[in-house]
Design a protein around this motif. Structure first.
Motif, PDB file in Angstrom:
ATOM      1  N   LEU A 500       0.826  -1.206   0.000  1.00  0.00           N
ATOM      2  CA  LEU A 500       0.000   0.000   0.000  1.00  0.00           C
ATOM      3  C   LEU A 500       0.858   1.253   0.000  1.00  0.00           C
ATOM      4  O   LEU A 500       0.541   2.233  -0.684  1.00  0.00           O
ATOM      5  CB  LEU A 500      -0.937   0.002   1.210  1.00  0.00           C
ATOM      6  CG  LEU A 500      -2.119  -0.963   1.160  1.00  0.00           C
ATOM      7  CD1 LEU A 500      -2.887  -0.920   2.463  1.00  0.00           C
ATOM      8  CD2 LEU A 500      -3.036  -0.650  -0.018  1.00  0.00           C
ATOM      9  N   GLN A 501       1.958   1.245   0.755  1.00  0.00           N
ATOM     10  CA  GLN A 501       2.831   2.417   0.761  1.00  0.00           C
ATOM     11  C   GLN A 501       3.516   2.604  -0.590  1.00  0.00           C
ATOM     12  O   GLN A 501       3.781   3.736  -0.997  1.00  0.00           O
ATOM     13  CB  GLN A 501       3.868   2.296   1.869  1.00  0.00           C
ATOM     14  CG  GLN A 501       3.321   2.615   3.241  1.00  0.00           C
ATOM     15  CD  GLN A 501       4.374   3.132   4.203  1.00  0.00           C
ATOM     16  OE1 GLN A 501       5.579   2.942   4.014  1.00  0.00           O
ATOM     17  NE2 GLN A 501       3.933   3.796   5.264  1.00  0.00           N
ATOM     18  N   ASP A 502       3.775   1.528  -1.280  1.00  0.00           N
ATOM     19  CA  ASP A 502       4.405   1.636  -2.596  1.00  0.00           C
ATOM     20  C   ASP A 502       3.408   2.087  -3.658  1.00  0.00           C
ATOM     21  O   ASP A 502       3.714   2.979  -4.473  1.00  0.00           O
ATOM     22  CB  ASP A 502       5.009   0.289  -2.999  1.00  0.00           C
ATOM     23  CG  ASP A 502       5.556   0.304  -4.419  1.00  0.00           C
ATOM     24  OD1 ASP A 502       6.530   1.049  -4.673  1.00  0.00           O
ATOM     25  OD2 ASP A 502       4.995  -0.414  -5.275  1.00  0.00           O
ATOM     26  N   GLN A 503       2.219   1.523  -3.649  1.00  0.00           N
ATOM     27  CA  GLN A 503       1.230   1.822  -4.690  1.00  0.00           C
ATOM     28  C   GLN A 503       0.425   3.086  -4.389  1.00  0.00           C
ATOM     29  O   GLN A 503      -0.125   3.705  -5.294  1.00  0.00           O
ATOM     30  CB  GLN A 503       0.288   0.628  -4.856  1.00  0.00           C
ATOM     31  CG  GLN A 503       0.969  -0.610  -5.410  1.00  0.00           C
ATOM     32  CD  GLN A 503       1.441  -0.397  -6.831  1.00  0.00           C
ATOM     33  OE1 GLN A 503       0.666  -0.009  -7.722  1.00  0.00           O
ATOM     34  NE2 GLN A 503       2.726  -0.648  -7.074  1.00  0.00           N
ATOM     35  N   MET A 504       0.313   3.446  -3.115  1.00  0.00           N
ATOM     36  CA  MET A 504      -0.287   4.695  -2.653  1.00  0.00           C
ATOM     37  C   MET A 504      -1.690   4.962  -3.218  1.00  0.00           C
ATOM     38  O   MET A 504      -1.980   6.054  -3.733  1.00  0.00           O
ATOM     39  CB  MET A 504       0.632   5.865  -2.984  1.00  0.00           C
ATOM     40  CG  MET A 504       0.446   7.073  -2.086  1.00  0.00           C
ATOM     41  SD  MET A 504       0.693   6.766  -0.310  1.00  0.00           S
ATOM     42  CE  MET A 504       2.483   6.465  -0.242  1.00  0.00           C
ATOM     43  N   PRO A 505      -2.625   4.003  -3.120  1.00  0.00           N
ATOM     44  CA  PRO A 505      -3.994   4.302  -3.551  1.00  0.00           C
ATOM     45  C   PRO A 505      -4.685   5.280  -2.607  1.00  0.00           C
ATOM     46  O   PRO A 505      -5.626   5.967  -3.002  1.00  0.00           O
ATOM     47  CB  PRO A 505      -4.673   2.935  -3.526  1.00  0.00           C
ATOM     48  CG  PRO A 505      -3.915   2.168  -2.485  1.00  0.00           C
ATOM     49  CD  PRO A 505      -2.493   2.622  -2.615  1.00  0.00           C
ATOM     50  N   THR A 506      -4.199   5.308  -1.365  1.00  0.00           N
ATOM     51  CA  THR A 506      -4.738   6.208  -0.347  1.00  0.00           C
ATOM     52  C   THR A 506      -3.573   6.862   0.373  1.00  0.00           C
ATOM     53  O   THR A 506      -2.628   6.180   0.772  1.00  0.00           O
ATOM     54  CB  THR A 506      -5.583   5.431   0.679  1.00  0.00           C
ATOM     55  OG1 THR A 506      -6.586   4.676  -0.005  1.00  0.00           O
ATOM     56  CG2 THR A 506      -6.236   6.372   1.659  1.00  0.00           C
ATOM     57  N   VAL A 507      -3.633   8.175   0.511  1.00  0.00           N
ATOM     58  CA  VAL A 507      -2.608   8.893   1.258  1.00  0.00           C
ATOM     59  C   VAL A 507      -3.122   9.076   2.688  1.00  0.00           C
ATOM     60  O   VAL A 507      -4.085   9.813   2.920  1.00  0.00           O
ATOM     61  CB  VAL A 507      -2.298  10.252   0.618  1.00  0.00           C
ATOM     62  CG1 VAL A 507      -1.284  11.014   1.460  1.00  0.00           C
ATOM     63  CG2 VAL A 507      -1.777  10.063  -0.800  1.00  0.00           C
ATOM     64  N   TYR A 508      -2.508   8.357   3.624  1.00  0.00           N
ATOM     65  CA  TYR A 508      -2.911   8.451   5.027  1.00  0.00           C
ATOM     66  C   TYR A 508      -2.137   9.592   5.692  1.00  0.00           C
ATOM     67  O   TYR A 508      -0.908   9.606   5.682  1.00  0.00           O
ATOM     68  CB  TYR A 508      -2.653   7.127   5.739  1.00  0.00           C
ATOM     69  CG  TYR A 508      -3.573   6.030   5.261  1.00  0.00           C
ATOM     70  CD1 TYR A 508      -4.859   5.914   5.784  1.00  0.00           C
ATOM     71  CD2 TYR A 508      -3.177   5.146   4.267  1.00  0.00           C
ATOM     72  CE1 TYR A 508      -5.717   4.925   5.335  1.00  0.00           C
ATOM     73  CE2 TYR A 508      -4.031   4.152   3.808  1.00  0.00           C
ATOM     74  CZ  TYR A 508      -5.300   4.049   4.348  1.00  0.00           C
ATOM     75  OH  TYR A 508      -6.155   3.068   3.890  1.00  0.00           O
ATOM     76  N   ILE A 509      -2.871  10.542   6.272  1.00  0.00           N
ATOM     77  CA  ILE A 509      -2.253  11.730   6.855  1.00  0.00           C
ATOM     78  C   ILE A 509      -1.929  11.522   8.323  1.00  0.00           C
ATOM     79  O   ILE A 509      -0.842  11.887   8.781  1.00  0.00           O
ATOM     80  CB  ILE A 509      -3.184  12.948   6.661  1.00  0.00           C
ATOM     81  CG1 ILE A 509      -3.366  13.221   5.151  1.00  0.00           C
ATOM     82  CG2 ILE A 509      -2.605  14.170   7.348  1.00  0.00           C
ATOM     83  CD1 ILE A 509      -4.334  14.341   4.840  1.00  0.00           C
TER      84      ILE A 509
END
Length: 541
Positions: A500-509
């Motif tokens: 998920l961190q590599d593909q970044m579909p969602t940016v978690y703030i």
């Protein structure tokens, strides 16, 4: 482990006074037993049917207070300045008075509290449980099948009536037991009064969903809805047949006050007991002036930006990676949340036994790196897109402005579109936004649930509409690795988190603290993983 329960020495209420004016003026007297509990909130639920509209703070608070499940997480006292909260690794009966687990760990038998009564006064039976489970899985718009994979998939096979007072649920792997029990604690698995819903069913709507969208009292919860003025007010009264006993706070008025500053002022003046969905700056000001209580909790709610991966510009992974460096995380934490937002490295709860965050780091702001990624990918700048935000949620509107301003230096041109709560929920579920700013949480903290909730392909809660083979494989491998909190399983959850961190579909703030405030003499707040207020726990002097 022995669990210390939270005290419920609550004083009964008789009447509720109206707010004195739309401007929040009036006397400064704090609420008393005669005044009742007045809660000011930003909006109302879009539907009273979980199977047709399950998302949004107001919906979650409604479902939590009017519904009940077989079991729940017990409440425990907080430590180190934290509020009372749920114990996430134990379970206590609610509509089930007890339960047994078979020696092979596959069958859970629930002995029902048939003294429990619904808002309509009907006694709980096994038929209500079976009806409820079938409705959750048969209604086309229900999210329950998505969030239950692979734990509960076939109700006819897995959920059985033993007799009028007993039901059983079977899992296919003993490792599924913890997640299954956790699922039963959440509003998705509230049990319904099958008599009421069957009476209001039709040939084309055998589960009574259409009726239940606008008619509320088919639950077995602590409260029933006795009055509803759309867009203005909802009045809750205690259910005398609630399984855990009739709440001593007998009446709660929930008023819609759209402006967050006005909600804070109504609390300040004593014309409201509780204010929800506040700006963090207003929370801190109320606390510092000694005018209200705010709470620190082991929070699970995050502020995030889902990027719709099936439409431009975020169908390009390089654009998503670049944008992750364009977000001003520290400024948002400081200027918007006044220190009530903290960084996160994973969407999984770091307090879980065996938590593995190796190779994971919180996102960082780096506009030069954003521009570099875009240039190397041959992408012309500025990259234009629309960022949609719910106009009833002030901190998210302010977050959107911070992103718009900072992203300009990172190669992005952001247009902000503010929409009303109904349009926001509809659009995010339909995947019609290019990107949006949201605040959400996983009610169940078991890793299989968290990943299934947000990243099951085709799920209405897969906000970024993200389907990625390696992620699905890691999730499946985690589910097959045995106990969900075991080291072999954690290795797969860590792999999924790194994908998920590599593909970044969602940016978690970041993780955000509860955004409510209580009058100084109101007790009984308990932090829940659904982030709403349990009215049955409220205390008055």
């Amino acid at each position: 482990m022995k669990v210390t329960r939270v005290s419920k020495a609550v004083v009964g209420l008789a009447t509720v006074t109206a707010l004195v004016s739309a401007c929040g003026g009036g006397g400064g007297a704090q609420p008393s037993a005669e005044d009742g509990i007045v809660v000011v909130t930003a909006a109302q639920p879009q539907s009273f049917s979980y199977e047709s509209s399950a998302t949004g703070y107001e919906s979650a608070e409604f479902f939590a207070n009017t519904g009940a499940g077989l079991v729940r997480f017990p409440y425990v006292e907080g430590t180190d300045g934290k509020a009372a909260h749920q114990q996430l690794f134990e379970f206590e009966p609610v509509l089930a008075k007890s339960y047994d687990v078979s020696s092979d760990g596959l069958t859970y038998t629930f002995h029902l509290n048939t003294d429990a009564k619904s808002a309509a006064g009907n006694s709980l039976s096994a038929d209500d449980v079976i009806f409820s489970f079938r409705r959750k899985f048969d209604v086309e718009t229900s999210i329950v099948p998505f969030i239950s994979e692979p734990i509960i998939t076939d109700v006819d096979e897995q959920v059985r009536k033993i007799d009028d007072e007993t039901v059983s649920i079977t899992v296919r792997d003993p490792a599924h037991g913890y997640t299954m029990m956790s699922l039963l604690t959440v509003s998705a698995y509230n049990i319904y009064d099958s008599t009421v819903l069957s009476q209001n069913a039709t040939d084309t709507d055998p589960w009574g969903v259409e009726w239940s969208k606008t008619n509320a009292d088919f639950g077995f919860g602590a409260y029933k809805l006795t009055s509803h003025t759309p867009g203005q007010q909802m009045v809750y009264e205690a259910n005398p047949g609630f399984a855990l006993g009739k709440p001593e706070v007998e009446r709660v008025v929930q008023r819609v006050v759209a402006d967050p500053g006005q909600r804070a002022n109504l609390l300040r003046s004593g014309d409201a007991s509780i204010a929800t969905q506040l700006r963090p700056a207003d929370q801190v000001a109320l606390r510092d002036a000694g005018e209200a209580q705010i709470f620190e909790a082991p929070t699970n709610a995050y502020v995030y930006v889902p990027l719709t991966t099936t439409t431009a510009p975020f169908d390009n992974v390089d654009v998503r990676r670049a944008f992750a460096h364009a977000v001003p995380y520290d400024l948002i934490m400081k200027d918007v949340y006044n220190g009530r937002l903290g960084p996160l490295e994973s969407i999984l709860n770091s307090t879980l036994p065996g938590y593995d965050a190796s190779g994971l780091e919180p996102n960082t702001t780096d506009p030069a790196r954003s521009l570099e990624i875009l240039e190397q990918a041959g992408i012309d700048t500025p990259v234009e897109f629309t960022l949609t935000v719910n106009n009833a949620v002030p901190d998210l509107k302010e977050t959107a402005v911070q992103i718009q301003t900072a992203a300009a230096a990172a190669g992005f041109e952001v247009t902000i579109d503010e929409v009303n709560p109904a349009a926001f929920q509809e659009g995010i579920a339909a995947k019609t936004f290019q990107a949006s700013v949201g605040r959400d949480y996983a009610v169940v903290q078991s890793p299989p649930y968290v990943f299934a909730l947000f990243y099951t392909p085709g799920s209405p809660i897969n906000w970024p509409d993200f389907t990625h083979g390696p992620l699905q494989e890691a999730m499946a491998d985690g589910n097959a690795a045995g106990e969900p909190l075991s080291p072999p399983a954690w290795a797969k959850w860590n792999e999924a988190s790194r994908i998920l961190q590599d593909q970044m579909p969602t940016v978690y703030i970041g993780y955000v603290q509860p955004l409510n405030a209580f009058a100084e003499d109101i007790g009984g707040y308990v932090f829940r993983t659904d982030n709403v207020i349990d009215y049955a726990e409220l205390e008055l002097p």
